[in-house]
Structures are given as structure tokens and as C-alpha cells.
Design a protein around this motif. Structure first.
Motif, PDB file in Angstrom:
ATOM      1  N   ASN A  23       0.858  -1.186   0.000  1.00 59.95           N
ATOM      2  CA  ASN A  23       0.000   0.000   0.000  1.00 59.95           C
ATOM      3  C   ASN A  23       0.892   1.233   0.000  1.00 59.95           C
ATOM      4  O   ASN A  23       1.729   1.391   0.888  1.00 59.95           O
ATOM      5  N   LEU A  24       0.731   2.085  -0.998  1.00 66.51           N
ATOM      6  CA  LEU A  24       1.546   3.290  -1.141  1.00 66.51           C
ATOM      7  C   LEU A  24       0.665   4.513  -0.921  1.00 66.51           C
ATOM      8  O   LEU A  24      -0.263   4.768  -1.693  1.00 66.51           O
ATOM      9  N   HIS A  25       0.980   5.261   0.111  1.00 66.34           N
ATOM     10  CA  HIS A  25       0.202   6.449   0.466  1.00 66.34           C
ATOM     11  C   HIS A  25       0.603   7.622  -0.431  1.00 66.34           C
ATOM     12  O   HIS A  25       1.758   7.731  -0.843  1.00 66.34           O
ATOM     13  N   PHE A  26      -0.358   8.492  -0.709  1.00 62.82           N
ATOM     14  CA  PHE A  26      -0.090   9.607  -1.608  1.00 62.82           C
ATOM     15  C   PHE A  26      -0.817  10.859  -1.154  1.00 62.82           C
ATOM     16  O   PHE A  26      -1.794  10.808  -0.420  1.00 62.82           O
ATOM     17  N   GLU A  27      -0.293  11.979  -1.639  1.00 61.08           N
ATOM     18  CA  GLU A  27      -0.957  13.274  -1.487  1.00 61.08           C
ATOM     19  C   GLU A  27      -0.954  13.905  -2.868  1.00 61.08           C
ATOM     20  O   GLU A  27       0.115  14.145  -3.438  1.00 61.08           O
ATOM     21  N   GLY A  28      -2.133  14.127  -3.431  1.00 63.36           N
ATOM     22  CA  GLY A  28      -2.209  14.618  -4.815  1.00 63.36           C
ATOM     23  C   GLY A  28      -1.670  13.552  -5.752  1.00 63.36           C
ATOM     24  O   GLY A  28      -2.167  12.435  -5.778  1.00 63.36           O
ATOM     25  N   ASP A  29      -0.599  13.896  -6.485  1.00 69.10           N
ATOM     26  CA  ASP A  29       0.031  12.912  -7.369  1.00 69.10           C
ATOM     27  C   ASP A  29       1.390  12.473  -6.830  1.00 69.10           C
ATOM     28  O   ASP A  29       2.183  11.885  -7.535  1.00 69.10           O
ATOM     29  N   TRP A  30       1.656  12.735  -5.548  1.00 69.59           N
ATOM     30  CA  TRP A  30       2.967  12.508  -4.943  1.00 69.59           C
ATOM     31  C   TRP A  30       2.938  11.313  -4.002  1.00 69.59           C
ATOM     32  O   TRP A  30       2.160  11.273  -3.047  1.00 69.59           O
ATOM     33  N   ILE A  31       3.791  10.324  -4.278  1.00 72.66           N
ATOM     34  CA  ILE A  31       4.001   9.183  -3.383  1.00 72.66           C
ATOM     35  C   ILE A  31       5.414   9.323  -2.848  1.00 72.66           C
ATOM     36  O   ILE A  31       6.380   9.248  -3.600  1.00 72.66           O
ATOM     37  N   SER A  32       5.537   9.541  -1.565  1.00 69.01           N
ATOM     38  CA  SER A  32       6.842   9.746  -0.925  1.00 69.01           C
ATOM     39  C   SER A  32       7.339   8.448  -0.304  1.00 69.01           C
ATOM     40  O   SER A  32       6.541   7.614   0.136  1.00 69.01           O
ATOM     41  N   ASP A  33       8.657   8.306  -0.219  1.00 69.65           N
ATOM     42  CA  ASP A  33       9.195   7.161   0.510  1.00 69.65           C
ATOM     43  C   ASP A  33       8.896   7.272   2.005  1.00 69.65           C
ATOM     44  O   ASP A  33       9.036   6.297   2.739  1.00 69.65           O
ATOM     45  N   GLY A  34       8.404   8.441   2.453  1.00 70.39           N
ATOM     46  CA  GLY A  34       7.931   8.585   3.827  1.00 70.39           C
ATOM     47  C   GLY A  34       6.663   7.792   4.073  1.00 70.39           C
ATOM     48  O   GLY A  34       6.405   7.340   5.181  1.00 70.39           O
ATOM     49  N   ASN A  35       5.846   7.614   3.037  1.00 66.20           N
ATOM     50  CA  ASN A  35       4.654   6.773   3.059  1.00 66.20           C
ATOM     51  C   ASN A  35       3.795   6.997   4.309  1.00 66.20           C
ATOM     52  O   ASN A  35       3.402   6.050   4.989  1.00 66.20           O
ATOM     53  N   TYR A  36       3.512   8.262   4.621  1.00 67.44           N
ATOM     54  CA  TYR A  36       2.737   8.604   5.818  1.00 67.44           C
ATOM     55  C   TYR A  36       1.403   7.874   5.847  1.00 67.44           C
ATOM     56  O   TYR A  36       0.589   8.000   4.942  1.00 67.44           O
ATOM     57  N   GLY A  37       1.165   7.140   6.911  1.00 70.11           N
ATOM     58  CA  GLY A  37       0.014   6.269   7.034  1.00 70.11           C
ATOM     59  C   GLY A  37      -1.331   6.951   7.125  1.00 70.11           C
ATOM     60  O   GLY A  37      -2.355   6.291   6.974  1.00 70.11           O
ATOM     61  N   ASP A  38      -1.368   8.247   7.378  1.00 71.11           N
ATOM     62  CA  ASP A  38      -2.653   8.944   7.458  1.00 71.11           C
ATOM     63  C   ASP A  38      -3.170   9.385   6.093  1.00 71.11           C
ATOM     64  O   ASP A  38      -4.300   9.830   5.975  1.00 71.11           O
ATOM     65  N   GLU A  39      -2.355   9.286   5.070  1.00 70.61           N
ATOM     66  CA  GLU A  39      -2.753   9.682   3.714  1.00 70.61           C
ATOM     67  C   GLU A  39      -3.537   8.547   3.045  1.00 70.61           C
ATOM     68  O   GLU A  39      -3.395   7.385   3.424  1.00 70.61           O
ATOM     69  N   PRO A  40      -4.354   8.858   2.024  1.00 73.91           N
ATOM     70  CA  PRO A  40      -4.998   7.776   1.260  1.00 73.91           C
ATOM     71  C   PRO A  40      -3.921   6.936   0.575  1.00 73.91           C
ATOM     72  O   PRO A  40      -2.769   7.371   0.455  1.00 73.91           O
TER      73      PRO A  40
END
Length: 180
Positions: A23-40
Motif C-alpha cells: 500500500n503506497l500512500h499519496f498526497e495529490g500525485d505525490w508518493i513519498s518514501d515517507g509513506n505517511y500512514g494517514d494519507e490515502p
């Protein structure tokens, strides 16, 4: 001067094709290696076509959506290409996922931890830990973030099973509680 995204051409050969490892978390079109769990998130096993790399960003079509894979934090520990090869795998993880117990499958489906998961299951559920915080998957503790302020750890026992360590409020958001 920021590098421009390569023009997307669906007929051009891909640099890498496969599936999201986890599961890869994203904000807008950005998937960070931080993969913050609160993001969709985009679910493990979603088809991926990487069509360009520039600096610390890979450009990809993921599940029909144009996305950027940002190597924000682990640059000293691994290259962009190494990170992309970890998160874009050639074998569909949904095949393996189908062999797990139902409650593990559900936890992964909703992007949460379930205490007692294996490392493979934890990675599918919440992604790889940041390499800047967890330099080896053999480490006894992996560090994760729900947001830039909310951290939790996975502590591995001798049998390779996870236990979640966190502030109670963070733990409640990070861990799946199966219905009784």
C-alpha cells in the motif's frame, strides 16, 4: 531550476513495469518514501508503468493515474532506482496476499498493521520503513510515521512476528482491531 516531468507516452517502452509492492500512500500525485500512514493509499498489487526518472523523482502511471514517486528521505541509504525496484515489483503481491489468514488480508486491505504479522505482511500493509530511520530489514525495530508528528515502531520477536509500539492514540490509528 526544477527538472520537468518527462512527457507521458503510453506507447513508449517503460523503464519498469509491474505492481505496487504494498500500500503506497499519496498526497495529490505525490508518493513519498515517507509513506505517511494517514494519507490515502494505492493498494498493493496495482499495475505500474514507470516511464521516467529525474533527480529524486520517478514518473509513473499507477492504476491508470499519472503519479510521481518521490525519494524524499532515504537518498543516503539507497538510490532512486533501488527504491523504485523495491516498490514496483514484477510479481503481483495479490497472489501471495490471497494465501494469508482472513484477518491479515483485511488489515492489508485497509492499510493497517495487525500485531503478529510477518515482515512480508507488514510491508504489504504499511510499506517499507524509511531507510533513513531503519537501515536494514534485519533490524529488530522498524520505524514508521502516520504523519510528520506521529511515529510508531514495529518490534520483531524471535519468531519474526510484529508488535506495535506507540503512543496509545497513534497505535489506535495504526493497528487493525478485528471485530469480535
Amino acid at each position: 531550476m526544477a527538472a520537468c516531468a518527462p512527457r507521458y507516452d503510453p506507447n513508449a517502452p517503460a523503464l519498469r513495469t509491474g505492481y505496487t509492492c504494498c500500500n503506497l500512500h499519496f498526497e495529490g500525485d505525490w508518493i513519498s518514501d515517507g509513506n505517511y500512514g494517514d494519507e490515502p493509499f494505492i493498494a498493493a498489487g496495482t499495475p505500474v508503468k514507470v516511464y521516467g526518472m529525474s533527480g529524486n523523482v520517478a514518473y509513473a502511471e499507477i492504476g491508470g493515474r499519472l503519479m510521481r514517486l518521490g525519494h524524499d528521505y532515504g537518498r543516503k541509504q539507497e538510490s532512486l532506482q533501488q527504491w523504485v525496484e523495491k516498490v514496483v515489483v514484477t510479481k503481483d503481491p495479490k497472489v501471495r496476499l490471497a494465501t494469508f489468514p482472513a484477518e491479515v488480508q483485511e488489515a492489508i486491505r485497509i492499510g493497517k498493521m495487525l500485531e503478529g504479522m510477518t515482515k512480508e505482511q507488514a510491508i504489504m500493509a504499511v510499506g517499507y520503513p524509511l531507510t533513513s530511520d531503519t537501515t536494514s530489514l534485519d533490524a529488530p525495530v522498524w520505524h514508521y510515521w502516520l504523519s510528520s508528528f506521529d511515529q510508531y515502531q514495529l518490534v520483531w520477536d524471535k519468531q519474526g512476528k510484529s508488535k506495535v509500539s506507540a503512543d496509545p492514540g497513534v497505535k489506535a490509528r495504526a493497528v487493525y482491531a478485528p471485530p469480535k
